[in-house]
Design a protein around this motif. Structure first.
Motif, PDB file in Angstrom:
ATOM      1  N   GLU A  86      33.400  39.660  45.705  1.00 32.85           N
ATOM      2  CA  GLU A  86      33.062  41.053  45.385  1.00 32.85           C
ATOM      3  C   GLU A  86      34.209  41.687  44.602  1.00 32.85           C
ATOM      4  O   GLU A  86      33.996  42.386  43.605  1.00 32.85           O
ATOM      5  CB  GLU A  86      32.813  41.842  46.670  1.00 32.85           C
ATOM      6  CG  GLU A  86      31.510  41.519  47.370  1.00 32.85           C
ATOM      7  CD  GLU A  86      30.312  42.101  46.645  1.00 32.85           C
ATOM      8  OE1 GLU A  86      30.503  42.991  45.774  1.00 32.85           O
ATOM      9  OE2 GLU A  86      29.184  41.665  46.936  1.00 32.85           O
ATOM     10  N   GLU A  87      35.420  41.437  45.075  1.00 32.60           N
ATOM     11  CA  GLU A  87      36.590  41.990  44.398  1.00 32.60           C
ATOM     12  C   GLU A  87      36.762  41.381  43.015  1.00 32.60           C
ATOM     13  O   GLU A  87      37.011  42.095  42.028  1.00 32.60           O
ATOM     14  CB  GLU A  87      37.842  41.739  45.248  1.00 32.60           C
ATOM     15  CG  GLU A  87      39.102  42.334  44.675  1.00 32.60           C
ATOM     16  CD  GLU A  87      40.317  42.102  45.561  1.00 32.60           C
ATOM     17  OE1 GLU A  87      41.401  42.603  45.209  1.00 32.60           O
ATOM     18  OE2 GLU A  87      40.173  41.427  46.602  1.00 32.60           O
TER      19      GLU A  87
ATOM     20  N   VAL B  85      36.779  43.133  39.267  1.00 29.34           N
ATOM     21  CA  VAL B  85      37.911  42.941  38.362  1.00 29.34           C
ATOM     22  C   VAL B  85      37.433  42.391  37.018  1.00 29.34           C
ATOM     23  O   VAL B  85      37.846  42.872  35.954  1.00 29.34           O
ATOM     24  CB  VAL B  85      38.948  42.008  39.006  1.00 29.34           C
ATOM     25  CG1 VAL B  85      39.992  41.561  37.993  1.00 29.34           C
ATOM     26  CG2 VAL B  85      39.622  42.692  40.192  1.00 29.34           C
ATOM     27  N   PHE B  86      36.575  41.383  37.052  1.00 25.43           N
ATOM     28  CA  PHE B  86      36.055  40.799  35.814  1.00 25.43           C
ATOM     29  C   PHE B  86      35.344  41.845  34.963  1.00 25.43           C
ATOM     30  O   PHE B  86      35.577  41.948  33.754  1.00 25.43           O
ATOM     31  CB  PHE B  86      35.070  39.667  36.124  1.00 25.43           C
ATOM     32  CG  PHE B  86      35.678  38.426  36.722  1.00 25.43           C
ATOM     33  CD1 PHE B  86      37.045  38.197  36.692  1.00 25.43           C
ATOM     34  CD2 PHE B  86      34.864  37.466  37.329  1.00 25.43           C
ATOM     35  CE1 PHE B  86      37.594  37.050  37.250  1.00 25.43           C
ATOM     36  CE2 PHE B  86      35.409  36.316  37.882  1.00 25.43           C
ATOM     37  CZ  PHE B  86      36.770  36.113  37.845  1.00 25.43           C
TER      38      PHE B  86
ATOM     39  N   SER C  95      35.481  45.135  35.041  1.00 25.31           N
ATOM     40  CA  SER C  95      36.375  46.175  34.551  1.00 25.31           C
ATOM     41  C   SER C  95      37.222  45.677  33.382  1.00 25.31           C
ATOM     42  O   SER C  95      37.367  46.358  32.357  1.00 25.31           O
ATOM     43  CB  SER C  95      37.278  46.653  35.688  1.00 25.31           C
ATOM     44  OG  SER C  95      38.210  47.608  35.244  1.00 25.31           O
ATOM     45  N   ALA C  96      37.771  44.461  33.535  1.00 24.56           N
ATOM     46  CA  ALA C  96      38.595  43.895  32.466  1.00 24.56           C
ATOM     47  C   ALA C  96      37.760  43.606  31.221  1.00 24.56           C
ATOM     48  O   ALA C  96      38.232  43.796  30.092  1.00 24.56           O
ATOM     49  CB  ALA C  96      39.273  42.623  32.956  1.00 24.56           C
ATOM     50  N   ALA C  97      36.519  43.164  31.399  1.00 26.89           N
ATOM     51  CA  ALA C  97      35.643  42.889  30.257  1.00 26.89           C
ATOM     52  C   ALA C  97      35.340  44.168  29.486  1.00 26.89           C
ATOM     53  O   ALA C  97      35.294  44.167  28.242  1.00 26.89           O
ATOM     54  CB  ALA C  97      34.358  42.229  30.723  1.00 26.89           C
ATOM     55  N   ARG C  98      35.146  45.270  30.213  1.00 31.08           N
ATOM     56  CA  ARG C  98      34.907  46.555  29.533  1.00 31.08           C
ATOM     57  C   ARG C  98      36.120  46.963  28.708  1.00 31.08           C
ATOM     58  O   ARG C  98      35.984  47.384  27.556  1.00 31.08           O
ATOM     59  CB  ARG C  98      34.575  47.639  30.563  1.00 31.08           C
ATOM     60  CG  ARG C  98      33.172  47.575  31.102  1.00 31.08           C
ATOM     61  CD  ARG C  98      32.793  48.854  31.841  1.00 31.08           C
ATOM     62  NE  ARG C  98      33.648  49.090  32.982  1.00 31.08           N
ATOM     63  CZ  ARG C  98      33.393  48.627  34.209  1.00 31.08           C
ATOM     64  NH1 ARG C  98      32.320  47.886  34.435  1.00 31.08           N
ATOM     65  NH2 ARG C  98      34.219  48.904  35.213  1.00 31.08           N
ATOM     66  N   ARG C  99      37.298  46.838  29.287  1.00 27.49           N
ATOM     67  CA  ARG C  99      38.524  47.195  28.541  1.00 27.49           C
ATOM     68  C   ARG C  99      38.693  46.295  27.337  1.00 27.49           C
ATOM     69  O   ARG C  99      39.094  46.765  26.262  1.00 27.49           O
ATOM     70  CB  ARG C  99      39.735  47.088  29.466  1.00 27.49           C
ATOM     71  CG  ARG C  99      39.779  48.140  30.559  1.00 27.49           C
ATOM     72  CD  ARG C  99      41.168  48.201  31.189  1.00 27.49           C
ATOM     73  NE  ARG C  99      41.575  46.930  31.748  1.00 27.49           N
ATOM     74  CZ  ARG C  99      41.254  46.537  32.975  1.00 27.49           C
ATOM     75  NH1 ARG C  99      40.546  47.301  33.773  1.00 27.49           N
ATOM     76  NH2 ARG C  99      41.696  45.374  33.426  1.00 27.49           N
ATOM     77  N   HIS C 100      38.404  45.004  27.506  1.00 28.67           N
ATOM     78  CA  HIS C 100      38.528  44.065  26.403  1.00 28.67           C
ATOM     79  C   HIS C 100      37.574  44.440  25.265  1.00 28.67           C
ATOM     80  O   HIS C 100      37.928  44.420  24.084  1.00 28.67           O
ATOM     81  CB  HIS C 100      38.235  42.643  26.911  1.00 28.67           C
ATOM     82  CG  HIS C 100      38.334  41.584  25.859  1.00 28.67           C
ATOM     83  ND1 HIS C 100      39.535  41.036  25.483  1.00 28.67           N
ATOM     84  CD2 HIS C 100      37.384  40.973  25.102  1.00 28.67           C
ATOM     85  CE1 HIS C 100      39.324  40.120  24.546  1.00 28.67           C
ATOM     86  NE2 HIS C 100      38.029  40.056  24.297  1.00 28.67           N
TER      87      HIS C 100
ATOM     88  N   ILE D 228      46.530  37.073  26.862  1.00 30.19           N
ATOM     89  CA  ILE D 228      45.799  36.914  28.126  1.00 30.19           C
ATOM     90  C   ILE D 228      45.445  38.305  28.652  1.00 30.19           C
ATOM     91  O   ILE D 228      46.311  39.178  28.760  1.00 30.19           O
ATOM     92  CB  ILE D 228      46.643  36.133  29.141  1.00 30.19           C
ATOM     93  CG1 ILE D 228      46.765  34.662  28.710  1.00 30.19           C
ATOM     94  CG2 ILE D 228      46.050  36.223  30.537  1.00 30.19           C
ATOM     95  CD1 ILE D 228      47.751  33.852  29.524  1.00 30.19           C
ATOM     96  N   ASP D 229      44.180  38.509  28.950  1.00 29.74           N
ATOM     97  CA  ASP D 229      43.735  39.829  29.399  1.00 29.74           C
ATOM     98  C   ASP D 229      44.163  40.146  30.822  1.00 29.74           C
ATOM     99  O   ASP D 229      44.408  41.303  31.163  1.00 29.74           O
ATOM    100  CB  ASP D 229      42.202  39.916  29.315  1.00 29.74           C
ATOM    101  CG  ASP D 229      41.692  39.748  27.901  1.00 29.74           C
ATOM    102  OD1 ASP D 229      41.974  40.634  27.079  1.00 29.74           O
ATOM    103  OD2 ASP D 229      41.030  38.724  27.632  1.00 29.74           O
ATOM    104  N   LEU D 230      44.250  39.108  31.649  1.00 25.48           N
ATOM    105  CA  LEU D 230      44.410  39.352  33.070  1.00 25.48           C
ATOM    106  C   LEU D 230      45.060  38.150  33.738  1.00 25.48           C
ATOM    107  O   LEU D 230      44.698  37.001  33.462  1.00 25.48           O
ATOM    108  CB  LEU D 230      43.018  39.601  33.685  1.00 25.48           C
ATOM    109  CG  LEU D 230      42.884  39.831  35.174  1.00 25.48           C
ATOM    110  CD1 LEU D 230      43.561  41.130  35.576  1.00 25.48           C
ATOM    111  CD2 LEU D 230      41.394  39.882  35.542  1.00 25.48           C
TER     112      LEU D 230
END
Length: 363
Positions: free
Chosen positions: A345-346, A350-351, A353-358, A139-141
């Protein structure tokens, strides 16, 4: 981006306290351009007690409460860019998590959205072999709707890559001032279902003050209280649909928020009703929990009680004029800082940023 969201129900708030959170959050995300499909099982008579029709901002798929139907809808996760499994869906939760993660596309962001983190964490601490523990590896997040640092740190300790609270908020489309309704008139109203880790606190903060204040009128809404002993000045209404929540909140002189025990102990966990009451310009009395000033200013925007005696004393000295002033100030605050548009907005940040890391991790 396409979101496949597997939750308890977005159509029915019947024995489903997360409904208004889902609705406000997903409507706001849809307004930001997300293409959302919400999958919910037909269990617990929720479909017989719908509060809303399927909305135009979200596709809703209702599936039978069978393993075969569950496997059919989880296969659709492969089409999504973001796959979300919520806690407490209510039908084969462990299998649902397993199947959702199995079908998620390699590029998809995998999210566990915990709408009752204190209870989930208690389960995880008690069971070293809990399926969610293993699932956290892929799970990414983890998102939660409250809990602050205690929940963030607890999730990290058991293996979550990242945990971020996306707090409850106000949806001004659905919760706003309306005309008072005589059905809900009283000095103090409380709206909440009868649950094991809330019942003793309802006795302390609501039923005990009612028994000590026979000249005051108390109004109780929510499922499951029919056989509960209560004084004659308590008007028990049974289940109150979401269409009546605004009128319920505005019609009594004040309304009460009573946190479940685990939420109160964890802190930083404002219930949805806190923002819904404020959005209706209601005067809110809340039980004490750590973190209240992050959301509403005590004495000016919310009244805080540490026990039932505090509730009785607050109510005895509360004039209608002051109640209206507090309600108006609370509404101004939540509209300024705590709407689901703010939360979206938050969540969007978060989505992304997490998608980039993924994506970077997959390269």
């Amino acid at each position: 981006m396409k979101i496949a969201f597997y939750g308890s129900s977005i159509l029915s708030a019947y024995w489903n306290g997360a409904a208004t959170y889902y609705r406000g959050m997903l409507r706001a995300l849809a307004e930001k351009g997300y293409d959302i499909t919400f999958y919910e099982p037909d269990v617990y008579d929720r479909q017989k007690n719908r509060d809303i029709d399927p909305p135009d901002w979200c596709r809703v798929v209702v599936y039978d409460g069978t393993v075969e139907a569950l496997k059919q809808v989880t296969a659709e996760a492969t089409k999504a860019d973001i796959v979300i499994k919520a806690s407490g869906v209510g039908f084969e939760d462990d299998l649902l998590l397993e199947e959702v993660l199995r079908h998620a596309a390699p590029h998809a962001l995998r999210i566990f959205w915990d709408v009752d983190a204190p209870a989930t964490l208690a389960e995880l601490r008690a069971n070293a072999g809990h399926p969610l523990r293993k699932a956290l590896e892929t799970i990414d997040l983890v998102l939660t709707y409250g809990g602050g640092d205690p929940v963030i740190n607890a999730y990290r300790e058991i293996g979550a890559h990242e945990c971020i609270p996306i707090y409850n908020a106000l949806d001004p489309h659905t919760h706003h001032p309306v005309e008072a309704n005589p059905r809900f008139f009283g000095d103090l109203g409380f709206l909440g279902n009868r649950l094991p880790d809330r019942e003793a606190r309802v006795e302390e903060f609501f039923l005990a003050p009612a028994s000590r204040m026979p000249s005051q009128r108390f109004v109780l809404g929510g499922s499951g209280w029919g056989d509960k002993g209560m004084s004659s000045n308590v008007n028990y209404l049974g289940h109150v649909g979401t269409a009546d929540h605004n009128a319920f909140n505005i019609s009594a002189k004040a309304v009460l928020n009573i946190s479940r025990s685990s939420m109160a102990e964890t802190g930083f966990s404002p219930a949805t009703r806190v923002f819904e009451a404020a959005g209706a310009s209601a005067c809110l009395i809340t039980d004490y929990w750590e973190g209240i000033p992050l959301f509403l200013a005590p004495d000016d925007e919310v009244l805080v009680a540490r026990d039932g005696q505090d509730v009785a004393e607050i109510l005895s000295g509360l004039t209608l004029e002051r109640a209206r002033q507090i309600g108006a100030a609370a509404m101004d605050r939540v509209l300024r800082e705590h709407t689901y548009a703010h939360r979206a907005e938050e969540a969007d940040r978060v989505f992304r940023s997490a998608a980039r890391r993924h994506s970077e991790a997959a390269e």
